[in-house]
Scaffold this motif. Structure first.
Motif, short mmCIF file in Angstrom:
data_model
loop_
_atom_site.label_atom_id
_atom_site.label_comp_id
_atom_site.label_asym_id
_atom_site.label_seq_id
_atom_site.Cartn_x
_atom_site.Cartn_y
_atom_site.Cartn_z
N GLY A 258 23.85 41.21 25.82
CA GLY A 258 23.80 40.40 27.02
C GLY A 258 24.99 40.66 27.90
N GLN A 259 25.06 39.98 28.99
CA GLN A 259 26.20 40.04 29.89
C GLN A 259 26.89 38.68 29.87
OE1 GLN A 259 27.09 42.89 31.54
NE2 GLN A 259 25.37 43.86 30.46
N SER A 260 28.21 38.70 29.76
CA SER A 260 28.99 37.46 29.75
C SER A 260 30.22 37.63 30.62
CB SER A 260 29.39 37.08 28.33
OG SER A 260 28.26 36.72 27.56
N LEU A 261 30.84 36.53 30.91
CA LEU A 261 32.03 36.52 31.75
C LEU A 261 33.23 36.12 30.90
CD1 LEU A 261 32.31 35.40 35.38
CD2 LEU A 261 33.96 34.47 33.75
N ALA A 262 34.33 36.86 31.06
CA ALA A 262 35.56 36.57 30.33
C ALA A 262 36.72 36.41 31.29
CB ALA A 262 35.86 37.67 29.31
N VAL A 263 37.70 35.63 30.87
CA VAL A 263 38.92 35.39 31.66
C VAL A 263 40.11 35.55 30.72
CG1 VAL A 263 37.76 33.85 33.28
CG2 VAL A 263 38.83 32.90 31.21
N ALA A 264 41.29 35.59 31.29
CA ALA A 264 42.49 35.62 30.46
C ALA A 264 42.55 34.36 29.60
CB ALA A 264 43.73 35.73 31.34
N ALA A 265 43.13 34.48 28.43
CA ALA A 265 43.15 33.36 27.48
C ALA A 265 43.80 32.11 28.07
CB ALA A 265 43.87 33.78 26.20
N ASP A 266 44.79 32.30 28.94
CA ASP A 266 45.49 31.15 29.51
C ASP A 266 44.98 30.76 30.90
OD1 ASP A 266 46.40 33.34 30.89
OD2 ASP A 266 48.53 32.93 30.60
N SER A 267 43.83 31.30 31.30
CA SER A 267 43.28 31.01 32.62
C SER A 267 42.83 29.55 32.72
CB SER A 267 42.08 31.93 32.90
OG SER A 267 41.42 31.55 34.09
N ASP A 268 42.91 29.01 33.94
CA ASP A 268 42.43 27.64 34.16
C ASP A 268 40.94 27.62 34.51
OD1 ASP A 268 42.50 28.74 36.67
OD2 ASP A 268 43.81 27.22 37.56
N ILE A 269 40.29 28.77 34.49
CA ILE A 269 38.85 28.84 34.73
C ILE A 269 38.11 28.40 33.48
CG2 ILE A 269 36.90 30.37 35.25
CD1 ILE A 269 38.89 32.12 36.83
N LYS A 270 37.34 27.33 33.60
CA LYS A 270 36.62 26.78 32.46
C LYS A 270 35.10 26.95 32.59
CE LYS A 270 40.57 25.23 30.92
NZ LYS A 270 41.25 25.93 29.80
N THR A 271 34.61 26.94 33.81
CA THR A 271 33.17 27.06 34.07
C THR A 271 32.95 28.04 35.22
OG1 THR A 271 33.04 25.30 35.74
CG2 THR A 271 32.88 24.64 33.41
N LEU A 272 31.72 28.42 35.44
CA LEU A 272 31.41 29.33 36.54
C LEU A 272 31.78 28.72 37.88
CD1 LEU A 272 27.94 30.77 35.41
CD2 LEU A 272 30.20 31.79 35.12
N ALA A 273 31.69 27.41 37.99
CA ALA A 273 32.03 26.74 39.25
C ALA A 273 33.49 26.94 39.62
CB ALA A 273 31.70 25.26 39.15
N ASP A 274 34.34 27.19 38.62
CA ASP A 274 35.77 27.40 38.88
C ASP A 274 36.07 28.77 39.49
OD1 ASP A 274 36.35 24.90 37.79
OD2 ASP A 274 36.57 25.71 35.77
N LEU A 275 35.04 29.60 39.66
CA LEU A 275 35.25 30.95 40.17
C LEU A 275 35.35 31.00 41.70
CD1 LEU A 275 32.77 32.82 37.84
CD2 LEU A 275 35.25 33.08 37.83
N LYS A 276 35.17 29.89 42.36
CA LYS A 276 35.23 29.88 43.82
C LYS A 276 36.56 30.43 44.31
CE LYS A 276 34.59 26.96 47.89
NZ LYS A 276 34.27 25.60 48.41
N GLY A 277 36.47 31.45 45.17
CA GLY A 277 37.67 32.08 45.72
C GLY A 277 38.35 33.06 44.77
N LYS A 278 37.77 33.28 43.60
CA LYS A 278 38.38 34.17 42.60
C LYS A 278 37.81 35.58 42.70
CE LYS A 278 40.53 30.61 40.72
NZ LYS A 278 41.99 30.42 40.88
N THR A 279 38.45 36.50 41.99
CA THR A 279 38.02 37.90 41.96
C THR A 279 37.45 38.25 40.59
OG1 THR A 279 39.70 38.54 43.57
CG2 THR A 279 38.75 40.29 42.22
N ILE A 280 36.26 38.81 40.61
CA ILE A 280 35.58 39.25 39.39
C ILE A 280 35.52 40.77 39.39
CG2 ILE A 280 33.48 39.11 37.99
CD1 ILE A 280 32.72 36.60 39.62
N VAL A 281 35.86 41.41 38.28
CA VAL A 281 35.73 42.86 38.16
C VAL A 281 34.56 43.21 37.25
CG1 VAL A 281 38.10 43.51 38.70
CG2 VAL A 281 37.52 42.86 36.36
N SER A 282 33.91 44.32 37.56
CA SER A 282 32.80 44.83 36.74
C SER A 282 32.75 46.34 36.89
CB SER A 282 31.48 44.19 37.17
OG SER A 282 31.22 44.47 38.54
N THR A 283 31.91 46.98 36.09
CA THR A 283 31.86 48.44 36.07
C THR A 283 30.71 48.96 36.92
OG1 THR A 283 32.66 48.33 33.78
CG2 THR A 283 31.89 50.46 34.57
N GLN A 284 31.00 49.96 37.70
CA GLN A 284 30.03 50.57 38.60
C GLN A 284 28.79 51.04 37.86
OE1 GLN A 284 31.82 53.44 41.20
NE2 GLN A 284 29.89 54.50 41.60
#
Length: 260
Positions: A123-149
């Protein structure tokens, strides 16, 4: 959900010479010598636990699965390392005979290449740094997501970004995603679930990333071949059934992936 077990000490050759029997798949037997034609096999080399370098050896779950299938069918193959986004075009132009790199089966890809039977569900999942304050997808507002071409992860990242107001940056190498997040250059990454689990299981000192609970997508993984090569698909499926029946699949699975 799968837990990933580190595959220490596994050695596999990046060039295969697996048998002397005549080829019944995409390669054809040389009429003068009776030896099989070498199958050209596209793969990436930076996506553990599926394919990665252990020293100068190409190893991983995908690598050993394909090698085992070829051995059962008396085929000869040679790995050709390339970028993930080059695999499908290389199949379309007949530069390679098959491709494997935890390739998810979807309708878009099925329209341009053919697939073997599925040998894994990822499957596909989303990961953040262990100490990130992002807890849910809603917390991604204004954030940068990286993925592979060229990956399903890139498609899913864009869907998340569109829904939650984030921005997507596309990178060319899968292993660069984790570095971008752990170094603070990006806030989150989207990649195959098993890859995140493998990273979490093999962090040596302390956990560097964590996975959000919300899974983004689940899809079967299969071997891709040029469109219309029904003979090779049938041969790969036959070999896959054999290694499932004789226990070889389970043996390889246990080296890299284990169920809870």
């Amino acid at each position: 959900m799968k837990n990933i077990r580190a595959a220490a000490g596994i050695v596999a050759s990046a060039a295969l010479v697996l048998g002397l029997a005549g080829c019944t798949g995409g390669g054809t037997a040389d009429s003068s010598s009776g030896s099989p034609e070498t199958l050209k096999m596209g793969v990436i080399n930076n996506f553990p636990p599926f394919e990665y370098m252990d020293g100068d050896e190409l190893v991983g779950f995908d690598i050993e699965i394909v090698e085992a299938i070829l051995a059962e069918e008396g085929l000869v193959g040679e790995w050709q390392v390339m970028g993930f986004d080059g695999l499908i075009p290389a199949l379309q132009s007949n530069q390679i005979d098959l491709a494997v790199s935890d390739i998810s089966v979807n309708e878009e890809r099925k329209s341009v290449v053919d697939f073997s039977d599925a040998y894994y569900e990822d499957g596909q999942s989303l990961a953040v740094a262990a100490d990130s304050d992002i807890k849910t997808l809603a917390d991604l507002k204004g954030k940068t997501i990286v993925s592979t071409q060229g990956t399903n992860g890139n498609v899913q990242a864009q869907k998340v970004a569109d829904e939650y107001g984030a921005t997507v940056q596309t990178l060319t190498a899968s292993d660069a995603l984790f570095l971008a997040v752990t170094s603070g250059q990006a806030d989150a990454l989207v990649i195959d679930t098993s890859s995140i689990q493998y990273r979490m299981a093999t962090d040596t000192n302390e956990q560097t990333v964590r996975m959000l609970e919300e899974g983004l997508e689940s899809a079967p993984t299969a071997i891709a071949v040029p469109k219309g090569n029904e003979e090779l698909v049938a041969t790969l499926n036959q070999g896959l059934k054999k290694i499932r029946d004789n226990g070889k699949y389970d043996e390889i699975f246990s080296k890299y992936l284990s169920a809870e």
